[in-house]
Design a protein around this motif. Structure first.
Motif, PDB file in Angstrom:
ATOM      1  N   TYR A 241       0.692  -1.023  -0.074  1.00 51.11           N
ATOM      2  CA  TYR A 241      -0.384   0.198   0.107  1.00 51.11           C
ATOM      3  C   TYR A 241       0.725   1.057   0.549  1.00 51.11           C
ATOM      4  O   TYR A 241       0.421   1.987  -0.570  1.00 51.11           O
ATOM      5  N   ALA A 245       0.881   3.698  -2.909  1.00 50.55           N
ATOM      6  CA  ALA A 245       0.845   5.524  -2.953  1.00 50.55           C
ATOM      7  C   ALA A 245       2.186   6.022  -3.311  1.00 50.55           C
ATOM      8  O   ALA A 245       1.637   7.577  -3.920  1.00 50.55           O
ATOM      9  N   SER A 249       1.541   9.341  -5.527  1.00 49.18           N
ATOM     10  CA  SER A 249       1.658  10.995  -5.419  1.00 49.18           C
ATOM     11  C   SER A 249       2.825  11.044  -6.825  1.00 49.18           C
ATOM     12  O   SER A 249       2.976  12.278  -6.494  1.00 49.18           O
ATOM     13  N   ARG A 265      -5.351   9.810  -3.895  1.00 46.85           N
ATOM     14  CA  ARG A 265      -5.399   8.634  -3.875  1.00 46.85           C
ATOM     15  C   ARG A 265      -4.637   8.400  -2.794  1.00 46.85           C
ATOM     16  O   ARG A 265      -4.512   7.069  -2.088  1.00 46.85           O
ATOM     17  N   ALA A 266      -3.451   8.602  -2.912  1.00 50.19           N
ATOM     18  CA  ALA A 266      -2.242   8.227  -2.494  1.00 50.19           C
ATOM     19  C   ALA A 266      -2.129   8.379  -0.498  1.00 50.19           C
ATOM     20  O   ALA A 266      -1.993   7.141   0.140  1.00 50.19           O
ATOM     21  N   LYS A 267      -2.763   9.651  -0.367  1.00 43.44           N
ATOM     22  CA  LYS A 267      -3.275   9.648   0.932  1.00 43.44           C
ATOM     23  C   LYS A 267      -3.996   8.720   1.782  1.00 43.44           C
ATOM     24  O   LYS A 267      -4.011   8.217   2.688  1.00 43.44           O
ATOM     25  N   LEU A 269      -4.657   5.894   0.288  1.00 43.41           N
ATOM     26  CA  LEU A 269      -3.549   4.130   0.291  1.00 43.41           C
ATOM     27  C   LEU A 269      -2.543   4.505   1.639  1.00 43.41           C
ATOM     28  O   LEU A 269      -2.258   3.570   2.099  1.00 43.41           O
ATOM     29  N   ALA A 270      -1.921   5.347   2.111  1.00 39.71           N
ATOM     30  CA  ALA A 270      -0.919   5.419   3.160  1.00 39.71           C
ATOM     31  C   ALA A 270      -1.274   5.399   4.556  1.00 39.71           C
ATOM     32  O   ALA A 270      -0.923   4.503   4.990  1.00 39.71           O
ATOM     33  N   SER A 286       5.250   8.305   3.319  1.00 37.36           N
ATOM     34  CA  SER A 286       4.116   8.568   2.349  1.00 37.36           C
ATOM     35  C   SER A 286       3.080   9.161   2.002  1.00 37.36           C
ATOM     36  O   SER A 286       2.340   9.961   1.468  1.00 37.36           O
ATOM     37  N   ALA A 290       2.454  12.489   0.371  1.00 33.23           N
ATOM     38  CA  ALA A 290       0.331  12.451  -0.253  1.00 33.23           C
ATOM     39  C   ALA A 290       0.138  13.589   0.859  1.00 33.23           C
ATOM     40  O   ALA A 290      -0.578  15.307  -0.237  1.00 33.23           O
TER      41      ALA A 290
END
Length: 515
Positions: A241, A245, A249, A265-267, A269-270, A286, A290
């Motif tokens: 994950y 992320a 990013s 989305r990266a935020k 996922l992190a 991450s 993000a």
């Protein structure tokens, strides 16, 4: 079961080497003093042959040799090497050479270990081999005291792929013990906490990191595919994950997709990675990265950067990202020091060298930035981010022709990335090449009909043209769409022509920058 002929040549070579070593030491297999035979596992040193008083303080892990006779498994051997380096780097009492510095010795078999150690400035070398057959892996590793070319420890491990995460830590603990490195309570926890992982997920994760490290558009997209495969195979795999992320990013940072689909989305996922493993330095990094490029709040990422660095002070990626954060906040000396520390941790990393140049550019040390940018291109003259930042430095120093040459080369080697096309338009504007600049603006507007084009690109071009009203109109749009580059509004020289306007101060206050 292993195929019966898979390890014949490998075992024969190890057995002969152990036999010669026993003869040199005067050791006897039946009553060993130094080397003990472990049935069905291999060998281990039961007493140190020779060691420095107080232990060894620095080491390098050379790239594990792939004995699988399958070129497709090279990424696997490289990934295991990186994982072992990462695990050993958690030991604060050890200085561990970075992955990029160690990888320059990949495939080199005729250089003495003592010479490699001198070149890397370390006390000891870890070298080894890896061979994979289906879901089984055998890793053999040895620790060598570089000052005497003496083997201090050797071990072979036969494991299922599901146990790879545990194996990295097991080897790291064994090496830390051999060099007498004292572990803190946190390090003891970090080197003992591991879980099984789906073999296909682990393999996909290694491929994902391999492509992410390339930092190019197509590589990043491939990285996303492999990380997605990893989380599909093992939904509880936190590292996958975090990798996904980071890929999202980075794609957003270079304009390959809109902010919501990238840093936004990266935020998420992190945060998912941290739900699974709160103590993951990578996941905190991450989230910090993000958040920094999505939330438009200068203060928000600070705690996540601090937590990541606390968990792993040797994680060069987060140290370099933190230096960018410090630069965007206007903490010039701290940013300079932190980017230097990242470079010390990973001196041959192309992206960390780029970030060092970027920090120097933002804190207005342009002569140093120019020299750093040139040194970065020596690592790879075709690395687009290195060409981009050197072009920006040339432009601010009014060296327009080399700036244009650099950014045009970046466009060519990146497959005509929109980010670099837009930067060419900005440099044309600064150089007074209005016809060429207008052609780029028209090109960007045409592209925006069918693909995503960051609003911030128009801000930079209109700011360079000193056309303030359209520049501020696009700046507000960039703020509303959460453009990742807007976080640098406080210090990025490309915003300089806008700073005296009242509207600029209003934006800084909205983003929690002090004015």
């Amino acid at each position: 079961m292993w195929p019966t002929d898979t390890f014949v040549d490998f075992d024969h070579g190890i057995n002969n080497a152990i036999k010669r070593l026993r003869e040199a030491l005067g050791d006897i297999a039946e009553t060993p003093r130094y080397i003990e035979t472990l049935p069905r596992r291999g060998y281990r040193f039961v007493e140190r042959v020779q060691s420095k008083e107080g232990g060894l303080e620095s080491l390098a892990v050379l790239p594990l040799e792939n004995l699988s006779r399958d070129p497709e498994q090279e990424y696997f051997a490289d990934g295991l090497t990186e994982a072992l380096i990462t695990s050993l780097a958690k030991v604060g009492a050890l200085r561990v050479v970075s992955r990029t510095s160690a990888m320059q010795y990949k495939g080199i078999r005729n250089k003495p270990v003592t010479q490699i150690a001198r070149e890397l400035g370390v006390d000891a070398i870890v070298e080894g081999t890896v061979i994979r057959s289906g879901d089984r892996v055998r890793i053999s590793a040895q620790l060598i005291d570089a000052s005497t070319d003496t083997h201090l420890w050797a071990e072979s491990y036969d494991r299922d792929m599901r146990d790879m995460l545990k194996l990295h830590l097991e080897i790291a603990r064994a090496i830390a013990s051999e060099v007498r490195a004292k572990l803190t309570p946190l390090e003891q926890v970090q080197l003992s906490r591991a879980r099984t992982v789906d073999p296909d997920a682990y393999e996909a994760y290694l491929k994902g990191r391999y492509f992410w490290n390339q930092r190019k558009g197509e590589g990043l997209k491939k990285g996303v595919e492999y990380f997605q495969r990893a989380v599909q195979k093992d939904p509880s795999y936190a590292a996958a994950y975090a990798g996904l992320a980071d890929s999202a990013s980075t794609l957003g940072f270079w304009g390959y997709g809109p902010p919501e689909a990238c840093a936004g989305r990266a935020k998420s996922l992190a945060l998912k990675a941290l739900e699974i493993e709160e103590s993951s330095a990578e996941a905190h990094a991450s989230l910090a990265w993000a958040s920094m490029h999505y939330d438009r709040d200068a203060l928000l990422p600070e705690s996540e950067y601090r937590r990541s660095i606390q968990l792993d002070p040797r994680y060069a990626t987060v140290v370099s990202w933190h230096s960018m954060y410090l630069a965007c906040r206007g903490f010039q000396e701290e940013a300079f020091a932190e980017s230097g520390r990242a470079l010390d941790l990973d001196p041959l990393s192309k992206i960390i060298n780029v970030i060092r140049t970027w920090v120097l550019y933002c804190i207005r040390r342009q002569d140093e930035a120019r020299e750093q940018g040139r040194r970065t291109l020596e690592l790879d003259p075709d690395f687009p981010p290195a060409l981009w930042i050197l072009a920006a430095v040339y432009e601010i120093q009014e060296l327009y022709e080399p700036a244009i040459t650099c950014i045009q080369h970046a466009i060519d080697v990146s497959g005509h990335s929109i980010a670099y096309v837009a930067e060419l338009g900005r440099i044309y504007a600064a150089a007074g090449k209005h016809k060429e600049c207008l052609a780029i603006l028209e090109q960007l507007e045409t592209l925006s009909v069918s693909t995503y084009v960051m609003a911030i690109y128009f801000v930079f071009i209109y700011a360079a043209r000193k056309e303030l009203d359209p520049a501020f109109a696009w700046l507000e749009k960039a703020y509303q769409e959460r453009s990742p580059w807007i976080i640098y509004v406080n210090t990025d020289p490309r915003f300089d022509n806008l700073r005296s306007d009242r509207r600029f101060g209003d934006l800084l206050r909205r983003m929690n920058f002090t004015t």
